[in-house]
Design an enzyme around this catalytic site. Structure first.
Site, PDB file in Angstrom:
ATOM      1  N   LYS A  51      14.661   1.859 -27.227  1.00 14.34           N
ATOM      2  CA  LYS A  51      14.145   3.080 -26.598  1.00 14.34           C
ATOM      3  C   LYS A  51      14.667   4.290 -27.360  1.00 14.34           C
ATOM      4  CE  LYS A  51      13.661   5.175 -21.973  1.00 14.34           C
ATOM      5  NZ  LYS A  51      14.001   5.020 -20.538  1.00 14.34           N
TER       6      LYS A  51
ATOM      7  N   SER B 241      10.185   4.881 -17.279  1.00 12.01           N
ATOM      8  CA  SER B 241      10.011   5.680 -18.482  1.00 12.01           C
ATOM      9  C   SER B 241      10.095   4.847 -19.763  1.00 12.01           C
ATOM     10  CB  SER B 241      11.082   6.774 -18.563  1.00 12.01           C
ATOM     11  OG  SER B 241      12.383   6.188 -18.670  1.00 12.01           O
TER      12      SER B 241
ATOM     13  N   SER C 129      13.519   2.615 -14.476  1.00  6.50           N
ATOM     14  CA  SER C 129      12.770   2.772 -15.734  1.00  6.50           C
ATOM     15  C   SER C 129      12.760   1.551 -16.635  1.00  6.50           C
ATOM     16  CB  SER C 129      13.319   3.969 -16.520  1.00  6.50           C
ATOM     17  OG  SER C 129      12.936   5.177 -15.919  1.00  6.50           O
TER      18      SER C 129
END
Length: 488
Positions: free
Chosen positions: A79, A154, A178
Site C-alpha cells: 500500500k 481504503s 480498510s
C-alpha cells in the site's frame, strides 16, 4: 480472478526446492500486470526493475545453498502509505506527489530480509480515508471481479492486486476496516492484527491509536505466513508489543472442535443486506458442523462504534496531517506570506474527503467542544472494550459479516459520505478495541459477487482466529466444489 494461481506457500516451496526460480515467478506476475493493470489501476507505481534485482538475489541464494527466506520469490504489493527508501510514496495524494522517503518501514525491511519481491506501490483512498478507493488523486481502482464495481477501501489497490494475480501477497493498513472490507468485496483473505503486534514504524499515520498493518492473501495459510514474517517486536515503535508472533501456520489445521463462537446479534439486522446475513448464518452452521458451539450474543456498544470512530479518527488525523504544510514534504504552492503559502498548498494538495475529516477533527478538538464530542467518543471506545470483554467471558471468538453488502457500483456512494461511512459498520469496533479480526471469503451474494465473513478475537487471539478462518475457508471451498459438480 484468474484461475490456477499458485499460493504463496506453494511458490516458496517451489523456489526453495529449485523447482522454479524467483525470476520466472516474477515474470509471470509482471506479465499479468502488463495485460490488465490499465483496466484495474491497482498500482500507483510498478517497481519491476527493483523486483527483478531482488529475484536475482533470491535465485543466487538458492543456487549457493543459502537460506533465501520464508517468503522466497513471492511477489508482494505494498500500500502506498508504507515508506520505501528511494521509492516515491504518495498516500495517493497530490500533496505528497514526488516525495521519496529516506528509509524503509519496518515491515518493508522484514519482507526484503525474507526474500519477498516488492512489485509496486498500490492505489488507495487518499491518506487511507475512504471505503471504495475512489478518493485517490490518481483515479479509482476497479474490482477485478467486475470492473464497474469498487474494490472497497481504503486498501483497494492491495486487495485488487492479489485478486487479479498481480501479486501473491500484499500489505494494507486498517484504521476502521480498510483491509477487511476490501478483502470481502474482492473475495480474498484480509486480516487486522492485534494493535501493536505489527510495527507501525514507516506507516504514514492517519489515526495513530487505530492504524494497523496487515496482510491480504488468496488463502488463510498465505495470510498466516505473511503475518509471521512481518510481526513481532520493533524497538523503533513505542507502541510495539514485546510479544513474538505465535506459530500460526503450525496450528492452522487444529480445527474448532470445542470452541465457543458468538454470532453478534447487532451485526445481523438493520443495515446489512439479506444475502450477506444469509451467508454469515451459513458460516455459523459450518463452524457448528466442525464441532464449535455457536450461539447469538449481544455486544450493545458496537452500534455506537461508527459515531465514535468518526470523532476519534478525524481528531487524530487533524493532528497527524498538520505536518503537510509545503515546508517539509511534497508539493508546495507559493504565496506572498508563509501562512498564505501553507493555505494554498493544503487547498491544492488535499482532496475533498481529507479536508472534510481534518475540519471535523479540528472542530471536535476545539475549545468548548472537546468534552461534548471527543471526550464522549473516548467513553464509547472504553464501553466498546468492556462489552467485548464481557462477550469473551462466554465465547472464544465472535462472528459477523465483514461488510454490509457486496461490491457496489463505482460512483454509487461518492455524493453521500454517510452512506460511504456505513460500509465500515462491522469492522470499526475491532479497531476501537485494538483486537484482531479476519475476513474470509464465504460464497457469493445474490449478484454473484464475493461475500466475506468476519471472525473476531480478543487481543492476541490470533491462533484460534486463524484456526476458525481455516475451517470456514475449507467449508466454502467444499461448497463451491459441490456447486460446480452439480452444475456439470
Amino acid at each position: 480472478m484468474p484461475s490456477g494461481l499458485a499460493s504463496a506457500v506453494d511458490i516458496v516451496a517451489a523456489v526453495r526446492a529449485g523447482e522454479t526460480t524467483a525470476t520466472d515467478v516474477l515474470e509471470e506476475h509482471l506479465e499479468r500486470i502488463s495485460e490488465d493493470e490499465d483496466t484495474v489501476n491497482a498500482f500507483n507505481l510498478v517497481t519491476e526493475e527493483a523486483a527483478r534485482a531482488a529475484a536475482e538475489r533470491v535465485d543466487a541464494a538458492v543456487a549457493a545453498g543459502d537460506d533465501p527466506g520464508v517468503l522466497a520469490g513471492v511477489p508482494v504489493a505494498l500500500k502506498d502509505n508504507l515508506c520505501t527508501r528511494g521509492v516515491p510514496t504518495t498516500c495517493s495524494s497530490r500533496i505528497l506527489e514526488g516525495w521519496v522517503p529516506p528509509y524503509d518501514a519496518t515491515v518493508v525491511q522484514r519482507l526484503a530480509e525474507e526474500g519477498a519481491l516488492m512489485v509496486g506501490k498500490t492505489n488507495m483512498d487518499e491518506f487511507a480515508m475512504g471505503s471504495s478507493t475512489e478518493n485517490s488523486a490518481f483515479g479509482p481502482t476497479r474490482n477485478p471481479h467486475d470492473t464497474d464495481r469498487v474494490p472497497g477501501g481504503s486498501s483497494g489497490g492491495s486487495a485488487a492486486a492479489v485478486t487479479a494475480g498481480f501479486a501473491g501477497l500484499s500489505l494494507g493498513s486498517d484504521t476502521g476496516g480498510s483491509i477487511r472490507q476490501p478483502a470481502s468485496l474482492c473475495g480474498v483473505v484480509g486480516m487486522k492484527p492485534t494493535y501493536g503486534l505489527v510495527s507501525r514504524l514507516g506507516l504514514i499515520a492517519f489515526g495513530s491509536s487505530l492504524d494497523q498493518i496487515g496482510p491480504f492473501a488468496r488463502s488463510v495459510a498465505d495470510a498466516a505466513l505473511l503475518l509471521e514474517a512481518i510481526g513481532g517486536h520493533d524497538v523503533g515503535d513505542s507502541t510495539s508489543l514485546p510479544n513474538a508472533v505465535p506459530d500460526l501456520s503450525g496450528q492452522l489445521d487444529a480445527g474448532v472442535d470445542g470452541m465457543r463462537v458468538g454470532l453478534i446479534t447487532e451485526m445481523m439486522g438493520e443495515g446489512i443486506e439479506a444475502d450477506v446475513v444469509a451467508r454469515t448464518r451459513a458460516a455459523a452452521e459450518a463452524l457448528t458442523a466442525a464441532g464449535a458451539t455457536v450461539e447469538e450474543v449481544s455486544v450493545p456498544a458496537v452500534t455506537l462504534g461508527l459515531s465514535a470512530y468518526y470523532l476519534v479518527a478525524p481528531a487524530e488525523a487533524s493532528s497527524n496531517l498538520a505536518r503537510y504544510d509545503g515546508v517539509r514534504y511534497g508539493n508546495r504552492v507559493d504565496g506572498p506570506t508563509t501562512g498564505e503559502m501553507m493555505e494554498a498548498t493544503r487547498t491544492a494538495g488535499f482532496g475533498d474527503e481529507v479536508k472534510r475529516r481534518i475540519m471535523l477533527g479540528t472542530y471536535a478538538l476545539s475549545a468548548g467542544y472537546y468534552d461534548a464530542f471527543y471526550g464522549k467518543a473516548l467513553k464509547v471506545r472504553t464501553l466498546t472494550r468492556n462489552d467485548f470483554d464481557a462477550a469473551y467471558e462466554s465465547f472464544d471468538l465472535l462472528l459477523s459479516p465483514t461488510a454490509p453488502s457486496t461490491a457496489f457500483a463505482l460512483g454509487d456512494k461518492t455524493e453521500d459520505p454517510l452512506a460511504m461511512y456505513m460500509n465500515d459498520l462491522c469492522t470499526i469496533p475491532s479497531n476501537l478495541a485494538g483486537h484482531p479480526a479476519i475476513s474470509v471469503p464465504f460464497g457469493t451474494g445474490d449478484d454473484g459477487l464475493p461475500v466475506g465473513v468476519q471472525v473476531l478475537a480478543p487481543a492476541l487471539g490470533e491462533v484460534p482466529m486463524f484456526r476458525a478462518a481455516r475451517v470456514l475457508e475449507a467449508a466454502a471451498n467444499d461448497e463451491a466444489a459441490a456447486s460446480a459438480g452439480g452444475a456439470s
